[in-house]
Motif scaffolding. Structure first.
Motif: not given
Length: 71
Positions: A1-24
């Motif tokens: 089960m994904c946490t909200v944080k994981e879901e937000v990060v996964n959506i961010w990655k999907s929209v931007l077509d990227m593998n790594d993100v930095e929260n800030d």
């Protein structure tokens, strides 16, 4: 089960077509556009995270999105 944080990060990655993100990092500094911002906000609504577009433009980061989550 994904946490909200994981879901937000996964959506961010999907929209931007990227593998790594930095929260800030700014959505726009890492390649986001106004059209992609609308897509991101709509996808976030789908998981129950409602972000005002004006607020997102003032602070377009994962940290801001997560700080807006009320669970």
């Amino acid at each position: 089960m994904c946490t909200v944080k994981e879901e937000v990060v996964n959506i961010w990655k999907s929209v931007l077509d990227m593998n790594d993100v930095e929260n800030d990092k700014s959505f726009f500094d890492v390649g986001g556009s106004s059209i992609a911002a609308i897509q991101l906000i709509n996808e976030l609504k789908g998981i129950g995270v409602n972000i005002d577009i004006d607020r997102f433009y003032r602070d377009p980061t994962i940290d801001m999105i997560l700080s807006s989550c009320v669970h």
